[in-house]
Design a protein around this motif. Sequence first.
Motif, PDB file in Angstrom:
ATOM      1  N   GLN A 173      -3.749   0.614 -10.915  1.00  0.00           N
ATOM      2  CA  GLN A 173      -3.905   2.334 -10.722  1.00  0.00           C
ATOM      3  C   GLN A 173      -2.857   3.080 -11.488  1.00  0.00           C
ATOM      4  O   GLN A 173      -2.998   4.198 -11.663  1.00  0.00           O
ATOM      5  CB  GLN A 173      -3.793   2.221  -9.223  1.00  0.00           C
TER       6      GLN A 173
ATOM      7  N   THR B 105       2.546   1.613  -3.395  1.00  0.00           N
ATOM      8  CA  THR B 105       1.616   2.211  -4.258  1.00  0.00           C
ATOM      9  C   THR B 105       1.524   3.663  -4.279  1.00  0.00           C
ATOM     10  O   THR B 105       1.325   4.388  -5.321  1.00  0.00           O
ATOM     11  CB  THR B 105       0.100   1.638  -4.201  1.00  0.00           C
ATOM     12  N   ARG B 106       1.165   4.107  -2.874  1.00  0.00           N
ATOM     13  CA  ARG B 106       0.975   5.621  -2.722  1.00  0.00           C
ATOM     14  C   ARG B 106       2.193   6.451  -3.353  1.00  0.00           C
ATOM     15  O   ARG B 106       2.096   7.494  -3.931  1.00  0.00           O
ATOM     16  CB  ARG B 106       0.779   5.956  -1.172  1.00  0.00           C
TER      17      ARG B 106
ATOM     18  N   LYS C  89      -3.716  -4.539  -8.423  1.00  0.00           N
ATOM     19  CA  LYS C  89      -4.347  -3.129  -8.146  1.00  0.00           C
ATOM     20  C   LYS C  89      -3.440  -2.249  -8.371  1.00  0.00           C
ATOM     21  O   LYS C  89      -3.679  -1.287  -9.121  1.00  0.00           O
ATOM     22  CB  LYS C  89      -5.014  -3.085  -6.981  1.00  0.00           C
ATOM     23  N   CYS C  90      -2.101  -2.276  -7.685  1.00  0.00           N
ATOM     24  CA  CYS C  90      -1.282  -1.064  -7.774  1.00  0.00           C
ATOM     25  C   CYS C  90      -0.923  -0.921  -9.438  1.00  0.00           C
ATOM     26  O   CYS C  90      -0.695   0.340  -9.719  1.00  0.00           O
ATOM     27  CB  CYS C  90       0.294  -1.442  -7.219  1.00  0.00           C
TER      28      CYS C  90
ATOM     29  N   GLU D  17       0.923  -1.158  -0.009  1.00  0.00           N
ATOM     30  CA  GLU D  17      -0.153  -0.134  -0.002  1.00  0.00           C
ATOM     31  C   GLU D  17       0.865   1.243   0.099  1.00  0.00           C
ATOM     32  O   GLU D  17       0.620   2.112  -0.640  1.00  0.00           O
ATOM     33  CB  GLU D  17      -0.904  -0.014   1.127  1.00  0.00           C
TER      34      GLU D  17
ATOM     35  N   SER E 234      -3.574   3.755 -14.959  1.00  0.00           N
ATOM     36  CA  SER E 234      -4.733   4.689 -15.127  1.00  0.00           C
ATOM     37  C   SER E 234      -4.372   6.032 -14.998  1.00  0.00           C
ATOM     38  O   SER E 234      -4.720   7.000 -15.420  1.00  0.00           O
ATOM     39  CB  SER E 234      -5.876   4.273 -14.153  1.00  0.00           C
ATOM     40  N   ALA E 235      -3.419   6.137 -13.989  1.00  0.00           N
ATOM     41  CA  ALA E 235      -2.806   7.437 -13.567  1.00  0.00           C
ATOM     42  C   ALA E 235      -1.950   8.033 -14.620  1.00  0.00           C
ATOM     43  O   ALA E 235      -1.948   9.352 -14.891  1.00  0.00           O
ATOM     44  CB  ALA E 235      -2.154   7.584 -12.035  1.00  0.00           C
TER      45      ALA E 235
ATOM     46  N   ILE F 123      -8.564  -6.530 -14.384  1.00  0.00           N
ATOM     47  CA  ILE F 123      -7.645  -5.251 -14.600  1.00  0.00           C
ATOM     48  C   ILE F 123      -6.745  -5.611 -15.818  1.00  0.00           C
ATOM     49  O   ILE F 123      -6.750  -4.335 -16.506  1.00  0.00           O
ATOM     50  CB  ILE F 123      -6.629  -5.200 -13.189  1.00  0.00           C
TER      51      ILE F 123
ATOM     52  N   LEU G 142       2.139   6.598  -7.143  1.00  0.00           N
ATOM     53  CA  LEU G 142       1.307   7.623  -7.484  1.00  0.00           C
ATOM     54  C   LEU G 142       1.660   8.978  -7.541  1.00  0.00           C
ATOM     55  O   LEU G 142       1.381   9.724  -8.280  1.00  0.00           O
ATOM     56  CB  LEU G 142      -0.127   7.145  -7.227  1.00  0.00           C
TER      57      LEU G 142
END
Length: 290
Positions: free
Chosen positions: A102, A12-13, A98-99, A9, A105-106, A174, A16
Motif C-alpha cells: 500500500q 499503516t494508516r 500489505k502495508c 493497522e 502504491s500510494a 505483492i 499513508l
Amino acid sequence: WSPTAMGVEAFTRLLLAIGDQVAEKELDYVFEGLRNALSETRPSLQPLLSSLEDEPVSEANGNVQGARRRAKSLIEGPGARKLAAVKCKISVQILLAKCIGQFYSAFKTKLESKSKLVLLELLKGVAKKSKAVNLDIEQRARLMALMQANGDLQSSSGLPDPPLLEVEKQSFHICLSVLMDIVETGDALGDKVMNDVADVLLELSLGELKTFLETSGKFGNDECSYRREILEHSLKAVLDLPESLFKRNIIPLFTKLSDLIKCENSTPQILHITSKIFSERILKFINTAL
C-alpha cells in the motif's frame, strides 16, 4: 484481532497519512522500523515442535524398551500460548506485506529508486523465508503429527499445511505486482536500477517455475496443488515481461516452459497461460528473428 495486528493497522494508516510529507532521508527510519517488525514477528515453528518430544517406553520389569512421540497439549497451558503466538505472527507478516504494498502504491511517483529497491528487498525476504518453511516437508510432517495428536483441537484453531502458505502467497503476489509496476513505468530509474529490478523479477518467476517442476518430480500432485496459484502469478508476469527483458532471458524461459508443458501435474489453467507465452511471445520472437 491481537493488539499486535491492531498496531500494524495503525502503523499503516500513519504511514499513508504522512508518507508524502516525510523527507527521503527520514524514510530510512521508516524502512528500518519495517525491517525490525518483520524480523521480530517472523513465525518460527520450533517452539511448537518442541511440544512433540520423546517419552521413554518401559517394559513391565522396568527396563527401557524404547521411546515414543508424546505431544503436549495445544489446547491449554504453554502449548496453547505458543500456538496463539505463531498464528499471531503469521497474521502480522501478512499485514506488514500489505502495508509495504500500500505504501508503494500510494507514493511510487515520489519515491526515489533506492527506496523502491528497499521495499522490494523487504517483500522478497518475506516471500523467500515463508517459502523455505513451506518447502520443508520433514518439519511440516512433525507439525501435522503434533496437530493430529491434539485430537480435540479444531482444524480452524490449528495451523494449515503448509503452515505459511498464505504468507507466501500474499507477499509473493505483492512483490511481483511492485516489480511489474516498476518494470513497466520505471524508465527514468536508470539502467543499473532497472537491471537490479529485472534480476529480482526473473529470479522470482524462474525460481517458481523451477520449484514447481522439482516439487512435481519429487512429491507429486498433492504438493503441487499448494503451489499452483503462485505459479500462475509467475507465468502471468512472464507473459507481460517487457520485450527487451523477455529476449534477454528467452533461453532459460523456453527450457523451463517446455518442461512445464510436459509436467503431468500442470493444470489446464497453467497450460493455457503457458501456451499463450509460446504463441504470443516466443513464436513472435522466432518469426522476427527469421
